[in-house]
Scaffold this motif. Structure first.
Motif, mmCIF file in Angstrom:
data_model
loop_
_atom_site.group_PDB
_atom_site.id
_atom_site.type_symbol
_atom_site.label_atom_id
_atom_site.label_comp_id
_atom_site.label_asym_id
_atom_site.label_seq_id
_atom_site.Cartn_x
_atom_site.Cartn_y
_atom_site.Cartn_z
ATOM 1 N N LEU A 174 0.112 1.872 0.176
ATOM 2 C CA LEU A 174 1.517 1.514 0.368
ATOM 3 C C LEU A 174 2.089 1.007 -0.946
ATOM 4 C CD1 LEU A 174 2.987 1.383 3.153
ATOM 5 C CD2 LEU A 174 2.563 -1.063 3.145
ATOM 6 N N LEU A 185 11.528 -6.462 -4.696
ATOM 7 C CA LEU A 185 12.825 -6.839 -4.145
ATOM 8 C C LEU A 185 12.913 -6.551 -2.639
ATOM 9 C CD1 LEU A 185 15.418 -8.156 -5.166
ATOM 10 C CD2 LEU A 185 16.313 -5.902 -5.720
ATOM 11 N N SER A 186 11.830 -6.046 -2.080
ATOM 12 C CA SER A 186 11.819 -5.864 -0.629
ATOM 13 C C SER A 186 11.555 -7.203 0.033
ATOM 14 C CB SER A 186 10.696 -4.900 -0.228
ATOM 15 O OG SER A 186 10.987 -3.616 -0.661
ATOM 16 N N ALA A 187 12.106 -7.351 1.220
ATOM 17 C CA ALA A 187 11.904 -8.613 1.935
ATOM 18 C C ALA A 187 10.631 -8.521 2.771
ATOM 19 C CB ALA A 187 13.119 -8.920 2.799
ATOM 20 N N VAL A 188 9.532 -8.192 2.115
ATOM 21 C CA VAL A 188 8.261 -8.059 2.821
ATOM 22 C C VAL A 188 7.213 -8.909 2.119
ATOM 23 C CG1 VAL A 188 6.418 -6.475 3.454
ATOM 24 C CG2 VAL A 188 8.781 -5.723 3.589
ATOM 25 N N ILE A 190 19.524 -0.708 -10.242
ATOM 26 C CA ILE A 190 18.141 -1.077 -9.954
ATOM 27 C C ILE A 190 17.332 0.220 -9.881
ATOM 28 C CG2 ILE A 190 16.597 -2.231 -8.316
ATOM 29 C CD1 ILE A 190 18.505 -4.205 -9.498
ATOM 30 N N LEU A 191 16.382 0.378 -10.785
ATOM 31 C CA LEU A 191 15.625 1.633 -10.851
ATOM 32 C C LEU A 191 14.422 1.607 -9.910
ATOM 33 C CD1 LEU A 191 15.607 2.100 -14.731
ATOM 34 C CD2 LEU A 191 17.136 3.185 -13.088
ATOM 35 N N THR A 192 13.708 0.499 -9.876
ATOM 36 C CA THR A 192 12.582 0.364 -8.956
ATOM 37 C C THR A 192 12.579 -1.065 -8.410
ATOM 38 O OG1 THR A 192 11.011 -0.433 -10.605
ATOM 39 C CG2 THR A 192 11.155 1.954 -10.318
ATOM 40 N N GLY A 193 11.847 -1.250 -7.326
ATOM 41 C CA GLY A 193 11.711 -2.601 -6.793
ATOM 42 C C GLY A 193 12.136 -2.724 -5.336
ATOM 43 N N ARG A 194 12.738 -1.640 -4.800
ATOM 44 C CA ARG A 194 13.139 -1.674 -3.391
ATOM 45 C C ARG A 194 12.222 -0.791 -2.540
ATOM 46 N NH1 ARG A 194 14.623 -3.526 -0.213
ATOM 47 N NH2 ARG A 194 16.565 -2.865 0.700
ATOM 48 N N GLU A 195 11.090 -0.365 -3.107
ATOM 49 C CA GLU A 195 10.217 0.540 -2.376
ATOM 50 C C GLU A 195 9.623 -0.127 -1.130
ATOM 51 O OE1 GLU A 195 10.058 -0.156 -5.502
ATOM 52 O OE2 GLU A 195 10.301 1.711 -6.619
ATOM 53 N N LEU A 196 9.444 0.676 -0.137
ATOM 54 C CA LEU A 196 8.662 0.303 1.041
ATOM 55 C C LEU A 196 8.162 1.649 1.566
ATOM 56 C CD1 LEU A 196 7.619 -1.847 2.871
ATOM 57 C CD2 LEU A 196 9.801 -1.956 4.012
ATOM 58 N N ASP A 197 7.204 2.201 0.807
ATOM 59 C CA ASP A 197 6.810 3.593 0.995
ATOM 60 C C ASP A 197 5.316 3.723 1.274
ATOM 61 O OD1 ASP A 197 9.402 4.143 0.125
ATOM 62 O OD2 ASP A 197 8.772 4.449 -1.956
ATOM 63 N N ILE A 198 4.999 4.626 2.180
ATOM 64 C CA ILE A 198 3.599 5.020 2.321
ATOM 65 C C ILE A 198 3.355 6.143 1.317
ATOM 66 C CG2 ILE A 198 1.868 6.094 3.797
ATOM 67 C CD1 ILE A 198 2.913 4.780 6.114
ATOM 68 N N TRP A 222 19.741 3.574 -3.256
ATOM 69 C CA TRP A 222 19.628 2.132 -3.081
ATOM 70 C C TRP A 222 20.456 1.599 -1.930
ATOM 71 C CZ3 TRP A 222 15.655 0.643 -5.439
ATOM 72 C CH2 TRP A 222 15.245 1.349 -6.562
ATOM 73 N N ARG A 263 6.425 8.670 2.083
ATOM 74 C CA ARG A 263 7.611 8.507 2.924
ATOM 75 C C ARG A 263 7.995 7.043 3.046
ATOM 76 N NH1 ARG A 263 6.659 11.642 7.060
ATOM 77 N NH2 ARG A 263 5.870 10.044 8.428
ATOM 78 N N ARG A 264 9.272 6.806 3.140
ATOM 79 C CA ARG A 264 9.747 5.444 3.324
ATOM 80 C C ARG A 264 9.288 4.956 4.700
ATOM 81 N NH1 ARG A 264 12.576 3.524 -0.156
ATOM 82 N NH2 ARG A 264 13.428 1.916 1.182
ATOM 83 N N VAL A 265 8.740 3.763 4.725
ATOM 84 C CA VAL A 265 8.211 3.225 5.977
ATOM 85 C C VAL A 265 9.330 3.083 7.007
ATOM 86 C CG1 VAL A 265 7.147 1.196 7.030
ATOM 87 C CG2 VAL A 265 6.329 2.023 4.814
ATOM 88 N N GLU A 310 16.941 -6.259 5.222
ATOM 89 C CA GLU A 310 16.118 -5.061 5.036
ATOM 90 C C GLU A 310 16.515 -3.931 5.990
ATOM 91 O OE1 GLU A 310 13.879 -3.578 2.625
ATOM 92 O OE2 GLU A 310 12.870 -5.505 2.737
ATOM 93 N N LEU A 345 17.625 -10.834 -2.082
ATOM 94 C CA LEU A 345 17.921 -9.526 -1.488
ATOM 95 C C LEU A 345 19.152 -9.601 -0.595
ATOM 96 C CD1 LEU A 345 17.167 -6.553 -1.103
ATOM 97 C CD2 LEU A 345 15.761 -7.251 0.836
#
Lengths: 125, 262
Positions: A32, A37-40, A100-108, B5, B47-49, B169, B195
Protein backbone atom coordinates in the motif's frame (compact mmCIF):
# COMPACT_ATOMS: atom_id res chain seq x y z
CA UNK A 1 -11.39 6.46 13.07
CA UNK A 2 -12.08 5.61 9.47
CA UNK A 3 -9.19 3.16 9.23
CA UNK A 4 -11.58 0.23 9.61
CA UNK A 5 -13.58 1.31 6.54
CA UNK A 6 -10.32 1.73 4.68
CA UNK A 7 -8.95 -1.63 5.82
CA UNK A 8 -12.14 -3.37 4.67
CA UNK A 9 -11.89 -1.62 1.33
CA UNK A 10 -8.26 -2.74 1.02
CA UNK A 11 -9.28 -6.33 1.72
CA UNK A 12 -12.11 -6.16 -0.80
CA UNK A 13 -9.93 -4.78 -3.56
CA UNK A 14 -7.07 -7.18 -2.79
CA UNK A 15 -9.36 -10.23 -2.79
CA UNK A 16 -10.92 -9.14 -6.08
CA UNK A 17 -7.41 -8.73 -7.51
CA UNK A 18 -6.44 -12.35 -7.03
CA UNK A 19 -6.54 -13.82 -10.54
CA UNK A 20 -9.13 -16.61 -10.86
CA UNK A 21 -6.42 -19.13 -11.69
CA UNK A 22 -4.55 -18.32 -8.47
CA UNK A 23 -7.44 -18.50 -6.00
CA UNK A 24 -5.65 -21.30 -4.16
CA UNK A 25 -2.54 -19.24 -3.57
CA UNK A 26 -1.68 -17.72 -0.24
CA UNK A 27 -1.59 -13.92 -0.18
CA UNK A 28 1.59 -13.09 1.67
CA UNK A 29 1.66 -9.36 1.39
CA UNK A 30 -0.43 -6.37 0.34
CA UNK A 31 1.59 -3.33 -0.73
CA UNK A 32 0.00 0.00 0.00
CA UNK A 33 1.10 3.58 -0.61
CA UNK A 34 -0.11 6.21 1.81
CA UNK A 35 0.67 9.88 1.31
CA UNK A 36 1.64 11.85 4.36
CA UNK A 37 -1.18 14.26 3.63
CA UNK A 38 -3.77 11.51 3.85
CA UNK A 39 -5.81 11.40 7.01
CA UNK A 40 -4.78 7.82 7.69
CA UNK A 41 -2.75 6.61 10.65
CA UNK A 42 -0.55 3.70 9.46
CA UNK A 43 -0.48 1.99 12.88
CA UNK A 44 -4.27 2.09 13.15
CA UNK A 45 -4.61 0.81 9.63
CA UNK A 46 -2.24 -2.08 10.42
CA UNK A 47 -4.36 -3.04 13.39
CA UNK A 48 -7.63 -2.79 11.44
CA UNK A 49 -6.13 -4.77 8.57
CA UNK A 50 -5.16 -7.60 10.93
CA UNK A 51 -8.80 -7.77 12.04
CA UNK A 52 -10.35 -7.28 8.59
CA UNK A 53 -8.46 -10.16 6.96
CA UNK A 54 -9.84 -12.77 9.35
CA UNK A 55 -11.75 -15.48 7.48
CA UNK A 56 -10.92 -13.98 4.09
CA UNK A 57 -8.55 -15.09 1.34
CA UNK A 58 -6.04 -12.66 2.84
CA UNK A 59 -5.85 -14.39 6.21
CA UNK A 60 -2.24 -14.40 7.32
CA UNK A 61 -1.16 -11.68 4.89
CA UNK A 62 0.97 -8.77 6.04
CA UNK A 63 0.31 -5.19 5.10
CA UNK A 64 3.31 -3.24 3.87
CA UNK A 65 2.80 0.51 3.95
CA UNK A 66 5.06 2.84 2.02
CA UNK A 67 4.63 6.41 3.21
CA UNK A 68 4.88 9.00 0.46
CA UNK A 69 6.24 12.46 1.26
CA UNK A 70 4.32 15.60 0.33
CA UNK A 71 5.99 17.10 -2.74
CA UNK A 72 4.90 20.50 -4.01
CA UNK A 73 5.69 22.61 -7.05
CA UNK A 74 5.36 26.38 -7.10
CA UNK A 75 3.08 27.70 -9.83
CA UNK A 76 5.00 30.97 -9.98
CA UNK A 77 8.73 30.16 -9.74
CA UNK A 78 8.57 26.40 -10.46
CA UNK A 79 10.52 25.61 -7.30
CA UNK A 80 9.95 22.06 -6.04
CA UNK A 81 10.20 21.07 -2.42
CA UNK A 82 9.07 18.59 0.23
CA UNK A 83 6.47 19.91 2.64
CA UNK A 84 7.33 18.55 6.08
CA UNK A 85 5.47 21.11 8.19
CA UNK A 86 1.95 22.49 7.71
CA UNK A 87 3.09 25.52 5.72
CA UNK A 88 1.70 25.63 2.22
CA UNK A 89 3.49 28.44 0.45
CA UNK A 90 6.65 28.50 -1.65
CA UNK A 91 9.78 28.84 0.51
CA UNK A 92 11.52 30.73 -2.32
CA UNK A 93 8.98 33.26 -3.61
CA UNK A 94 6.24 32.98 -0.92
CA UNK A 95 3.60 32.29 -3.57
CA UNK A 96 0.53 30.39 -2.39
CA UNK A 97 -0.07 29.12 -5.89
CA UNK A 98 1.22 25.61 -5.47
CA UNK A 99 0.48 22.22 -6.84
CA UNK A 100 0.69 19.19 -4.58
CA UNK A 101 2.52 16.57 -6.64
CA UNK A 102 2.52 13.67 -4.18
CA UNK A 103 1.33 13.04 -0.66
CA UNK A 104 -2.39 12.35 -1.08
CA UNK A 105 -1.96 8.71 -2.11
CA UNK A 106 -4.09 5.99 -0.64
CA UNK A 107 -3.37 3.32 -3.22
CA UNK A 108 -3.00 -0.41 -3.36
CA UNK A 109 0.09 -1.01 -5.46
CA UNK A 110 0.22 -4.79 -5.58
CA UNK A 111 -0.42 -8.06 -3.82
CA UNK A 112 2.16 -10.82 -3.43
CA UNK A 113 1.04 -14.42 -3.70
CA UNK A 114 2.71 -17.66 -2.88
CA UNK A 115 1.38 -20.86 -4.31
CA UNK A 116 2.74 -24.08 -2.89
CA UNK A 117 0.98 -26.32 -5.36
CA UNK A 118 -0.95 -25.38 -8.47
CA UNK A 119 -3.68 -27.89 -7.60
CA UNK A 120 -4.00 -26.61 -4.07
CA UNK A 121 -7.41 -25.02 -3.85
CA UNK A 122 -7.91 -25.19 -0.11
CA UNK A 123 -8.43 -21.46 0.04
CA UNK A 124 -10.82 -21.30 -2.88
CA UNK A 125 -14.28 -20.07 -1.92
CA UNK B 1 0.68 7.97 -12.03
CA UNK B 2 -1.44 11.06 -12.17
CA UNK B 3 -3.92 11.89 -9.50
CA UNK B 4 -6.70 14.41 -9.59
CA UNK B 5 -6.22 16.18 -6.31
CA UNK B 6 -9.63 17.68 -5.98
CA UNK B 7 -11.53 14.61 -6.91
CA UNK B 8 -9.59 11.87 -5.25
CA UNK B 9 -10.75 10.27 -2.04
CA UNK B 10 -13.00 7.93 -0.28
CA UNK B 11 -14.78 4.63 -0.21
CA UNK B 12 -16.87 2.27 1.72
CA UNK B 13 -17.62 -1.35 2.16
CA UNK B 14 -21.15 -0.88 0.89
CA UNK B 15 -22.16 -1.20 -2.72
CA UNK B 16 -20.64 -4.55 -3.22
CA UNK B 17 -22.27 -5.09 -6.58
CA UNK B 18 -21.09 -1.72 -7.77
CA UNK B 19 -17.64 -2.55 -6.55
CA UNK B 20 -17.50 -6.01 -8.03
CA UNK B 21 -18.80 -4.91 -11.38
CA UNK B 22 -15.99 -2.44 -11.68
CA UNK B 23 -13.17 -4.23 -10.02
CA UNK B 24 -13.40 -7.92 -10.49
CA UNK B 25 -10.88 -7.97 -13.29
CA UNK B 26 -8.33 -5.75 -11.74
CA UNK B 27 -5.32 -8.01 -11.96
CA UNK B 28 -4.26 -6.18 -15.12
CA UNK B 29 -3.39 -9.45 -16.76
CA UNK B 30 -0.05 -9.85 -15.09
CA UNK B 31 -1.00 -13.21 -13.64
CA UNK B 32 -2.65 -14.95 -16.54
CA UNK B 33 -0.40 -17.96 -16.29
CA UNK B 34 -0.83 -20.54 -13.55
CA UNK B 35 2.00 -20.40 -11.06
CA UNK B 36 4.22 -23.44 -10.95
CA UNK B 37 4.80 -25.34 -7.74
CA UNK B 38 6.14 -23.12 -5.00
CA UNK B 39 5.78 -19.98 -7.08
CA UNK B 40 5.85 -16.49 -5.65
CA UNK B 41 4.18 -13.82 -7.68
CA UNK B 42 3.43 -10.13 -7.41
CA UNK B 43 0.18 -8.97 -8.93
CA UNK B 44 0.06 -5.30 -9.86
CA UNK B 45 -3.15 -3.68 -8.66
CA UNK B 46 -2.48 0.07 -8.65
CA UNK B 47 -5.81 1.37 -7.54
CA UNK B 48 -7.00 4.03 -5.17
CA UNK B 49 -8.33 2.36 -2.05
CA UNK B 50 -11.26 4.75 -1.85
CA UNK B 51 -12.24 4.85 -5.49
CA UNK B 52 -15.60 3.19 -4.84
CA UNK B 53 -16.54 6.24 -2.81
CA UNK B 54 -14.97 8.51 -5.39
CA UNK B 55 -17.15 7.06 -8.14
CA UNK B 56 -20.20 7.31 -5.91
CA UNK B 57 -19.35 10.94 -5.17
CA UNK B 58 -19.14 11.68 -8.88
CA UNK B 59 -22.49 9.99 -9.33
CA UNK B 60 -23.92 12.22 -6.58
CA UNK B 61 -22.37 15.31 -8.15
CA UNK B 62 -24.04 14.54 -11.49
CA UNK B 63 -27.35 13.81 -9.74
CA UNK B 64 -27.29 17.13 -7.86
CA UNK B 65 -26.15 19.13 -10.89
CA UNK B 66 -28.94 17.57 -12.93
CA UNK B 67 -31.49 18.81 -10.41
CA UNK B 68 -29.84 22.23 -10.11
CA UNK B 69 -28.94 21.66 -6.47
CA UNK B 70 -25.84 23.24 -4.98
CA UNK B 71 -24.32 21.14 -2.20
CA UNK B 72 -22.42 22.51 0.79
CA UNK B 73 -20.48 20.13 3.04
CA UNK B 74 -19.99 21.66 6.49
CA UNK B 75 -17.38 20.08 8.72
CA UNK B 76 -15.82 20.78 12.12
CA UNK B 77 -14.90 19.21 15.42
CA UNK B 78 -17.82 18.36 17.74
CA UNK B 79 -19.27 21.32 19.59
CA UNK B 80 -18.00 24.09 17.32
CA UNK B 81 -21.55 25.23 16.59
CA UNK B 82 -22.44 23.75 13.20
CA UNK B 83 -26.09 23.18 14.07
CA UNK B 84 -26.55 26.65 15.56
CA UNK B 85 -24.86 28.16 12.49
CA UNK B 86 -27.27 26.23 10.28
CA UNK B 87 -30.31 27.29 12.31
CA UNK B 88 -29.38 30.93 11.82
CA UNK B 89 -28.26 30.47 8.22
CA UNK B 90 -31.55 28.79 7.29
CA UNK B 91 -33.50 31.53 9.06
CA UNK B 92 -31.70 34.07 6.87
CA UNK B 93 -31.99 32.32 3.51
CA UNK B 94 -35.31 30.49 3.73
CA UNK B 95 -37.62 30.61 1.87
CA UNK B 96 -35.69 32.84 -0.56
CA UNK B 97 -33.27 29.98 -1.24
CA UNK B 98 -35.22 26.72 -0.92
CA UNK B 99 -32.89 24.55 1.13
CA UNK B 100 -32.66 21.08 2.61
CA UNK B 101 -30.33 19.60 5.18
CA UNK B 102 -28.71 16.21 5.67
CA UNK B 103 -27.29 15.97 9.14
CA UNK B 104 -24.91 13.26 10.21
CA UNK B 105 -24.29 12.05 13.72
CA UNK B 106 -23.20 8.75 15.16
CA UNK B 107 -26.34 8.68 17.33
CA UNK B 108 -29.53 10.62 18.07
CA UNK B 109 -31.84 12.79 15.99
CA UNK B 110 -31.27 15.85 18.19
CA UNK B 111 -29.79 17.98 15.41
CA UNK B 112 -32.60 17.14 13.00
CA UNK B 113 -35.15 18.09 15.65
CA UNK B 114 -33.43 21.42 16.17
CA UNK B 115 -33.25 22.15 12.44
CA UNK B 116 -36.82 21.06 11.70
CA UNK B 117 -38.07 24.43 12.94
CA UNK B 118 -36.42 26.12 9.97
CA UNK B 119 -39.01 24.82 7.53
CA UNK B 120 -36.32 23.09 5.49
CA UNK B 121 -36.64 19.35 4.91
CA UNK B 122 -34.14 17.63 7.19
CA UNK B 123 -32.81 14.09 6.92
CA UNK B 124 -30.92 12.73 9.90
CA UNK B 125 -28.30 10.10 9.20
CA UNK B 126 -27.08 8.06 12.13
CA UNK B 127 -23.86 6.36 11.17
CA UNK B 128 -24.27 3.66 13.80
CA UNK B 129 -26.54 2.00 11.25
CA UNK B 130 -23.56 2.05 8.93
CA UNK B 131 -20.98 0.82 11.41
CA UNK B 132 -20.63 3.82 13.70
CA UNK B 133 -18.56 5.73 11.20
CA UNK B 134 -16.98 9.04 12.04
CA UNK B 135 -17.80 10.62 8.69
CA UNK B 136 -20.43 10.60 5.96
CA UNK B 137 -19.49 8.66 2.84
CA UNK B 138 -20.91 9.26 -0.63
CA UNK B 139 -23.32 6.31 -0.67
CA UNK B 140 -24.81 7.47 2.64
CA UNK B 141 -25.51 10.86 1.07
CA UNK B 142 -27.08 9.24 -1.98
CA UNK B 143 -29.40 7.24 0.25
CA UNK B 144 -30.28 10.25 2.40
CA UNK B 145 -30.87 12.47 -0.63
CA UNK B 146 -33.42 9.98 -1.92
CA UNK B 147 -35.64 11.19 0.92
CA UNK B 148 -35.54 14.79 -0.33
CA UNK B 149 -37.50 16.30 -3.20
CA UNK B 150 -34.42 17.64 -4.97
CA UNK B 151 -36.48 19.34 -7.66
CA UNK B 152 -37.90 21.65 -4.98
CA UNK B 153 -34.52 22.52 -3.51
CA UNK B 154 -31.72 24.84 -4.68
CA UNK B 155 -29.31 24.34 -1.80
CA UNK B 156 -28.49 21.15 0.07
CA UNK B 157 -26.44 21.58 3.22
CA UNK B 158 -24.71 18.54 4.65
CA UNK B 159 -23.78 18.85 8.30
CA UNK B 160 -21.08 16.23 8.56
CA UNK B 161 -20.22 14.17 11.64
CA UNK B 162 -18.23 16.29 14.10
CA UNK B 163 -14.63 15.34 13.37
CA UNK B 164 -11.69 17.22 11.86
CA UNK B 165 -9.93 14.14 10.52
CA UNK B 166 -11.99 11.57 8.67
CA UNK B 167 -14.60 13.65 6.81
CA UNK B 168 -11.76 15.47 5.01
CA UNK B 169 -10.88 12.21 3.31
CA UNK B 170 -14.35 11.43 1.96
CA UNK B 171 -15.76 13.19 -1.09
CA UNK B 172 -19.56 13.13 -0.91
CA UNK B 173 -20.28 14.88 -4.20
CA UNK B 174 -20.47 18.38 -2.78
CA UNK B 175 -19.78 21.64 -4.62
CA UNK B 176 -18.12 23.45 -1.76
CA UNK B 177 -16.63 22.54 1.61
CA UNK B 178 -16.67 24.78 4.64
CA UNK B 179 -14.87 24.16 7.91
CA UNK B 180 -16.06 25.64 11.20
CA UNK B 181 -13.60 26.51 13.92
CA UNK B 182 -14.70 28.02 17.21
CA UNK B 183 -12.75 30.29 19.52
CA UNK B 184 -13.22 27.87 22.40
CA UNK B 185 -10.89 25.46 20.58
CA UNK B 186 -7.14 25.85 20.24
CA UNK B 187 -5.82 28.45 17.80
CA UNK B 188 -3.58 25.80 16.29
CA UNK B 189 -6.34 23.45 15.04
CA UNK B 190 -5.58 24.37 11.40
CA UNK B 191 -1.97 23.20 11.64
CA UNK B 192 -2.93 20.13 13.65
CA UNK B 193 -5.49 19.09 11.01
CA UNK B 194 -3.99 20.50 7.82
CA UNK B 195 -5.83 18.20 5.40
CA UNK B 196 -9.22 19.49 6.56
CA UNK B 197 -8.13 23.09 6.10
CA UNK B 198 -6.57 22.31 2.70
CA UNK B 199 -9.72 20.59 1.47
CA UNK B 200 -12.16 23.36 2.39
CA UNK B 201 -12.88 26.54 0.46
CA UNK B 202 -13.91 28.74 3.40
CA UNK B 203 -13.60 28.81 7.18
CA UNK B 204 -16.12 30.07 9.71
CA UNK B 205 -14.56 31.26 12.96
CA UNK B 206 -17.51 30.90 15.33
CA UNK B 207 -18.41 32.05 18.86
CA UNK B 208 -16.56 35.36 18.53
CA UNK B 209 -19.05 36.85 21.02
CA UNK B 210 -17.08 34.91 23.66
CA UNK B 211 -13.74 36.55 22.81
CA UNK B 212 -13.87 39.06 25.71
CA UNK B 213 -14.02 36.16 28.15
CA UNK B 214 -11.31 34.01 26.62
CA UNK B 215 -7.56 34.01 26.37
CA UNK B 216 -7.74 33.42 22.64
CA UNK B 217 -5.43 34.92 20.02
CA UNK B 218 -7.79 35.31 17.08
CA UNK B 219 -5.14 36.66 14.72
CA UNK B 220 -2.96 33.67 15.47
CA UNK B 221 -5.80 31.33 14.48
CA UNK B 222 -6.38 33.22 11.23
CA UNK B 223 -2.63 33.18 10.51
CA UNK B 224 -2.55 29.43 11.03
CA UNK B 225 -5.47 28.98 8.65
CA UNK B 226 -3.64 31.00 6.02
CA UNK B 227 -0.43 29.11 6.63
CA UNK B 228 -2.23 25.95 5.58
CA UNK B 229 -4.52 27.50 2.97
CA UNK B 230 -3.26 30.98 2.07
CA UNK B 231 -6.27 32.08 0.01
CA UNK B 232 -9.00 30.79 2.29
CA UNK B 233 -11.69 33.34 3.21
CA UNK B 234 -12.30 33.40 6.97
CA UNK B 235 -15.66 34.63 8.26
CA UNK B 236 -15.68 35.69 11.89
CA UNK B 237 -19.16 34.98 13.16
CA UNK B 238 -21.30 34.38 16.20
CA UNK B 239 -24.18 32.02 15.56
CA UNK B 240 -25.52 33.11 18.93
CA UNK B 241 -25.76 36.86 18.18
CA UNK B 242 -25.72 36.86 14.37
CA UNK B 243 -22.55 38.94 14.25
CA UNK B 244 -20.69 38.53 10.95
CA UNK B 245 -23.49 36.61 9.26
CA UNK B 246 -24.03 39.17 6.48
CA UNK B 247 -20.67 38.45 4.87
CA UNK B 248 -21.06 34.68 5.29
CA UNK B 249 -24.55 34.66 3.78
CA UNK B 250 -23.39 36.85 0.87
CA UNK B 251 -20.53 34.44 0.18
CA UNK B 252 -22.85 31.45 0.36
CA UNK B 253 -25.35 33.08 -1.99
CA UNK B 254 -22.61 33.94 -4.46
CA UNK B 255 -21.10 30.46 -4.40
CA UNK B 256 -24.42 28.65 -4.62
CA UNK B 257 -25.46 30.72 -7.61
CA UNK B 258 -23.47 28.36 -9.81
CA UNK B 259 -23.69 24.64 -9.28
CA UNK B 260 -20.37 24.14 -11.05
CA UNK B 261 -18.69 26.24 -8.41
CA UNK B 262 -16.25 23.64 -7.23
Amino acid sequence: MHEMSIAMQVVEIAVASIPPDLKGARVERVNLKIGKLSAVVPDSLQFCFSVAIESTLLEGAELFIEEVPVLAACGRCSHRWTIDAPVFCCPQCRSANLEILTGRELDIESIELYQEDENDDRLAP
Amino acid sequence: MTIDWLHDIAGYRHHQDFHKARHLHSGHGSARTVASKGARREIQVVRRVLDVNEKMAQHNRRLFAGKGVFVLNMMSSPGSGKTTILERTLAEIMPRIPSAVIVGDICTAHDAQRLAGSGAPVVQVNTDEFGGDCHLAAHVIEKAAAGIDLAAVDLLIVENVGNLVCPAEFDIGENVRVVVLSVTEGEDKPVKYPLMFRQCQAALLNKIDLLPYLDYDKQRAVDYIHQVNPQMPVFEISAQTGQGFDAWIRWLEKRSGATDGR
